[in-house]
Design a protein around this motif. Structure first.
Motif, PDB file in Angstrom:
ATOM      1  N   PHE A  29      39.895  36.856 -49.185  1.00 38.33           N
ATOM      2  CA  PHE A  29      40.520  37.002 -48.086  1.00 38.33           C
ATOM      3  C   PHE A  29      40.915  35.832 -47.103  1.00 38.33           C
ATOM      4  CE2 PHE A  29      39.158  41.279 -48.908  1.00 38.33           C
ATOM      5  CZ  PHE A  29      40.130  42.202 -48.554  1.00 38.33           C
ATOM      6  N   ARG A  30      41.653  35.888 -46.347  1.00 37.83           N
ATOM      7  CA  ARG A  30      41.815  34.721 -45.323  1.00 37.83           C
ATOM      8  C   ARG A  30      42.115  35.107 -44.047  1.00 37.83           C
ATOM      9  NH1 ARG A  30      47.875  32.368 -47.056  1.00 37.83           N
ATOM     10  NH2 ARG A  30      46.946  32.472 -49.117  1.00 37.83           N
ATOM     11  N   ALA A  31      41.640  34.406 -43.128  1.00 28.24           N
ATOM     12  CA  ALA A  31      41.728  34.837 -41.559  1.00 28.24           C
ATOM     13  C   ALA A  31      42.462  33.920 -40.765  1.00 28.24           C
ATOM     14  CB  ALA A  31      40.479  35.049 -41.060  1.00 28.24           C
ATOM     15  N   GLU A  32      43.676  34.242 -40.112  1.00 31.50           N
ATOM     16  CA  GLU A  32      44.559  33.432 -39.358  1.00 31.50           C
ATOM     17  C   GLU A  32      44.565  33.937 -37.747  1.00 31.50           C
ATOM     18  OE1 GLU A  32      48.061  31.875 -42.168  1.00 31.50           O
ATOM     19  OE2 GLU A  32      47.650  34.169 -42.438  1.00 31.50           O
ATOM     20  N   ILE A  33      44.884  32.815 -36.907  1.00 29.57           N
ATOM     21  CA  ILE A  33      45.281  33.336 -35.605  1.00 29.57           C
ATOM     22  C   ILE A  33      46.755  33.342 -35.558  1.00 29.57           C
ATOM     23  CG2 ILE A  33      44.910  33.045 -33.231  1.00 29.57           C
ATOM     24  CD1 ILE A  33      42.079  31.463 -33.794  1.00 29.57           C
ATOM     25  N   ILE A  34      47.389  34.183 -35.107  1.00 31.26           N
ATOM     26  CA  ILE A  34      48.799  34.494 -34.872  1.00 31.26           C
ATOM     27  C   ILE A  34      49.071  35.457 -33.959  1.00 31.26           C
ATOM     28  CG2 ILE A  34      50.935  34.803 -35.864  1.00 31.26           C
ATOM     29  CD1 ILE A  34      49.606  34.739 -38.903  1.00 31.26           C
ATOM     30  N   GLU A  35      49.732  34.793 -32.806  1.00 33.20           N
ATOM     31  CA  GLU A  35      50.396  35.590 -31.834  1.00 33.20           C
ATOM     32  C   GLU A  35      49.414  36.720 -31.227  1.00 33.20           C
ATOM     33  OE1 GLU A  35      53.946  37.439 -32.544  1.00 33.20           O
ATOM     34  OE2 GLU A  35      54.957  35.725 -32.985  1.00 33.20           O
ATOM     35  N   GLY A  36      48.391  35.883 -30.774  1.00 33.02           N
ATOM     36  CA  GLY A  36      47.312  36.708 -29.929  1.00 33.02           C
ATOM     37  C   GLY A  36      46.441  37.646 -30.820  1.00 33.02           C
ATOM     38  N   ALA A  37      46.260  37.389 -31.920  1.00 28.00           N
ATOM     39  CA  ALA A  37      45.243  38.258 -32.916  1.00 28.00           C
ATOM     40  C   ALA A  37      45.048  37.476 -33.958  1.00 28.00           C
ATOM     41  CB  ALA A  37      46.168  39.550 -33.378  1.00 28.00           C
ATOM     42  N   ILE A  38      43.714  37.903 -34.563  1.00 24.41           N
ATOM     43  CA  ILE A  38      43.212  37.291 -35.812  1.00 24.41           C
ATOM     44  C   ILE A  38      43.796  38.400 -36.894  1.00 24.41           C
ATOM     45  CG2 ILE A  38      41.129  36.881 -37.294  1.00 24.41           C
ATOM     46  CD1 ILE A  38      39.579  36.181 -34.673  1.00 24.41           C
ATOM     47  N   GLU A  39      44.477  37.699 -37.817  1.00 22.14           N
ATOM     48  CA  GLU A  39      45.181  38.256 -38.846  1.00 22.14           C
ATOM     49  C   GLU A  39      44.364  38.298 -40.234  1.00 22.14           C
ATOM     50  OE1 GLU A  39      48.417  39.984 -39.368  1.00 22.14           O
ATOM     51  OE2 GLU A  39      48.969  40.157 -37.228  1.00 22.14           O
ATOM     52  N   MET A  40      43.879  39.220 -40.791  1.00 21.88           N
ATOM     53  CA  MET A  40      43.226  39.071 -42.071  1.00 21.88           C
ATOM     54  C   MET A  40      43.931  39.750 -43.175  1.00 21.88           C
ATOM     55  SD  MET A  40      39.660  38.417 -41.747  1.00 21.88           S
ATOM     56  CE  MET A  40      38.774  39.325 -43.400  1.00 21.88           C
ATOM     57  N   SER A  41      44.203  39.010 -44.217  1.00 23.93           N
ATOM     58  CA  SER A  41      45.120  39.343 -45.248  1.00 23.93           C
ATOM     59  C   SER A  41      44.236  38.837 -46.632  1.00 23.93           C
ATOM     60  CB  SER A  41      46.431  38.670 -45.187  1.00 23.93           C
ATOM     61  OG  SER A  41      46.417  37.322 -45.078  1.00 23.93           O
ATOM     62  N   PRO A  42      44.489  39.675 -47.605  1.00 23.08           N
ATOM     63  CA  PRO A  42      44.073  39.369 -48.857  1.00 23.08           C
ATOM     64  C   PRO A  42      44.692  38.297 -49.666  1.00 23.08           C
ATOM     65  CG  PRO A  42      45.214  41.225 -49.308  1.00 23.08           C
ATOM     66  CD  PRO A  42      45.124  41.035 -47.795  1.00 23.08           C
ATOM     67  N   THR A  43      44.161  37.250 -50.342  1.00 18.43           N
ATOM     68  CA  THR A  43      45.032  36.303 -51.239  1.00 18.43           C
ATOM     69  C   THR A  43      45.755  37.070 -52.042  1.00 18.43           C
ATOM     70  OG1 THR A  43      43.082  36.263 -52.587  1.00 18.43           O
ATOM     71  CG2 THR A  43      43.227  34.497 -50.499  1.00 18.43           C
ATOM     72  N   GLY A  44      46.651  36.351 -52.560  1.00 18.78           N
ATOM     73  CA  GLY A  44      47.650  37.157 -53.375  1.00 18.78           C
ATOM     74  C   GLY A  44      47.337  37.280 -55.114  1.00 18.78           C
ATOM     75  N   GLY A  45      47.979  38.117 -55.294  1.00 20.01           N
ATOM     76  CA  GLY A  45      47.688  38.562 -57.123  1.00 20.01           C
ATOM     77  C   GLY A  45      48.205  37.318 -57.924  1.00 20.01           C
ATOM     78  N   HIS A  46      48.309  37.683 -59.115  1.00 24.91           N
ATOM     79  CA  HIS A  46      48.442  36.782 -60.419  1.00 24.91           C
ATOM     80  C   HIS A  46      49.841  36.177 -60.063  1.00 24.91           C
ATOM     81  CE1 HIS A  46      48.733  35.039 -63.962  1.00 24.91           C
ATOM     82  NE2 HIS A  46      49.904  35.516 -64.217  1.00 24.91           N
ATOM     83  N   ARG A  47      50.986  36.949 -59.950  1.00 21.94           N
ATOM     84  CA  ARG A  47      52.215  36.548 -59.547  1.00 21.94           C
ATOM     85  C   ARG A  47      52.366  35.376 -58.276  1.00 21.94           C
ATOM     86  NH1 ARG A  47      57.333  34.724 -60.694  1.00 21.94           N
ATOM     87  NH2 ARG A  47      58.686  35.211 -59.004  1.00 21.94           N
ATOM     88  N   HIS A  48      51.699  35.777 -57.434  1.00 22.36           N
ATOM     89  CA  HIS A  48      51.692  34.941 -56.306  1.00 22.36           C
ATOM     90  C   HIS A  48      50.803  33.653 -56.442  1.00 22.36           C
ATOM     91  CE1 HIS A  48      50.076  33.761 -52.032  1.00 22.36           C
ATOM     92  NE2 HIS A  48      51.063  34.577 -51.780  1.00 22.36           N
ATOM     93  N   PHE A  49      49.957  33.616 -57.148  1.00 24.91           N
ATOM     94  CA  PHE A  49      49.205  32.365 -57.671  1.00 24.91           C
ATOM     95  C   PHE A  49      49.766  31.491 -58.465  1.00 24.91           C
ATOM     96  CE2 PHE A  49      46.384  30.565 -60.964  1.00 24.91           C
ATOM     97  CZ  PHE A  49      45.595  29.599 -59.905  1.00 24.91           C
ATOM     98  N   SER A  50      50.504  32.311 -59.373  1.00 24.39           N
ATOM     99  CA  SER A  50      51.430  31.421 -60.748  1.00 24.39           C
ATOM    100  C   SER A  50      52.477  30.719 -59.658  1.00 24.39           C
ATOM    101  CB  SER A  50      51.777  32.384 -61.582  1.00 24.39           C
ATOM    102  OG  SER A  50      52.714  32.077 -62.439  1.00 24.39           O
ATOM    103  N   VAL A  51      53.203  31.231 -59.001  1.00 25.19           N
ATOM    104  CA  VAL A  51      54.398  30.756 -58.374  1.00 25.19           C
ATOM    105  C   VAL A  51      53.944  29.566 -57.461  1.00 25.19           C
ATOM    106  CG1 VAL A  51      56.040  31.088 -56.436  1.00 25.19           C
ATOM    107  CG2 VAL A  51      55.865  32.708 -58.028  1.00 25.19           C
ATOM    108  N   ASN A  52      52.658  29.996 -56.656  1.00 25.16           N
ATOM    109  CA  ASN A  52      52.222  28.621 -55.764  1.00 25.16           C
ATOM    110  C   ASN A  52      51.621  27.545 -56.662  1.00 25.16           C
ATOM    111  OD1 ASN A  52      52.938  30.190 -53.445  1.00 25.16           O
ATOM    112  ND2 ASN A  52      51.022  31.009 -53.435  1.00 25.16           N
ATOM    113  N   ARG A  53      51.005  27.859 -57.766  1.00 21.60           N
ATOM    114  CA  ARG A  53      50.459  26.791 -58.765  1.00 21.60           C
ATOM    115  C   ARG A  53      51.665  26.142 -59.295  1.00 21.60           C
ATOM    116  NH1 ARG A  53      47.051  28.674 -63.853  1.00 21.60           N
ATOM    117  NH2 ARG A  53      49.020  29.389 -64.303  1.00 21.60           N
ATOM    118  N   LYS A  54      52.467  26.577 -59.694  1.00 23.63           N
ATOM    119  CA  LYS A  54      53.660  25.652 -60.360  1.00 23.63           C
ATOM    120  C   LYS A  54      54.440  25.106 -59.279  1.00 23.63           C
ATOM    121  CE  LYS A  54      55.000  29.227 -63.730  1.00 23.63           C
ATOM    122  NZ  LYS A  54      55.800  30.579 -64.093  1.00 23.63           N
ATOM    123  N   LEU A  55      54.624  25.461 -58.063  1.00 27.57           N
ATOM    124  CA  LEU A  55      55.182  24.842 -56.925  1.00 27.57           C
ATOM    125  C   LEU A  55      54.261  23.475 -56.539  1.00 27.57           C
ATOM    126  CD1 LEU A  55      57.137  24.445 -54.651  1.00 27.57           C
ATOM    127  CD2 LEU A  55      55.773  25.760 -53.363  1.00 27.57           C
TER     128      LEU A  55
END
Length: 203
Positions: free
Chosen positions: A30-56
């Protein structure tokens, strides 16, 4: 007769969120960010997400060689008391120049480009297309790139000209998958995001 005077406690929300964020033990995946007056928790991406970011990241690393800049992934980009975690960003190789005073990440003022690869789901889309659009523009980050598999078969949108007061970018150029989206300015100027990174048009 004694008058009772109620003391008004003023809470600085940004400061309170900052203190909570610093004390958080974020679960793996997971990752935690502070955006617009709230802490946003979101899961890190799946395989497709990881693959695109790694290639980039690999492509940016080769393109930026010798420029004094390089790509990084999943690091804290801090603007005041806001915390953003782009999928990929471009910053000086000498990170000491832009390190946050408390060593919590890098300062947004030194980041030249950020990239978000949109994950499935309405909340993920809202976060990247609306909330982070405003947050990155407000932070003054010059170039925001959105890689979106779910935009009519896939598209790369390059946003430039941040207006901090409006929380918006002045220019938005959308390029469908299968074509090349070119970065128009900054250290990555001329870098093209095409099928080698995103794949061809989907669906």
């Amino acid at each position: 007769m004694t008058a009772l005077v109620a003391e008004e406690t003023v809470v600085d929300l940004d400061q309170a969120l900052w203190q909570v964020w610093k004390a958080m033990d974020v679960p793996e995946g997971f990752r935690a960010e502070i955006i617009e007056g709230a802490i946003e928790m979101s899961p890190t991406g799946g395989h497709r997400h990881f693959s695109v970011n790694r290639k980039l990241s690999r492509a940016l690393y080769g393109y930026l060689g010798g420029s004094g800049y390089g790509p990084a992934q999943d690091g804290n980009v801090i603007a005041g008391l806001k915390v953003l975690i782009p999928d990929v960003f471009v910053a000086p190789d000498d990170a000491d120049e832009i390190e946050h005073p408390d060593g919590l990440g890098v300062l947004a003022s030194g980041v030249a480009l950020v990239v978000e690869t949109v994950s499935p789901g309405s909340e993920a889309r809202r976060r990247d297309l609306v909330l982070k659009h405003r947050a990155y523009a407000t932070a003054g980050i010059p170039v925001y790139v959105i890689i979106d598999d779910f935009d009519d078969g896939g598209a790369v949108t390059v946003l430039t000209g941040p207006d901090a007061a409006r929380g918006a970018y002045a220019s938005s150029v959308r390029t469908p998958y299968g074509e090349e989206a070119v970065i128009p300015e900054g250290p990555a100027k001329g870098f093209a995001i095409g099928p080698a990174v995103t794949g061809e048009r989907r669906g």
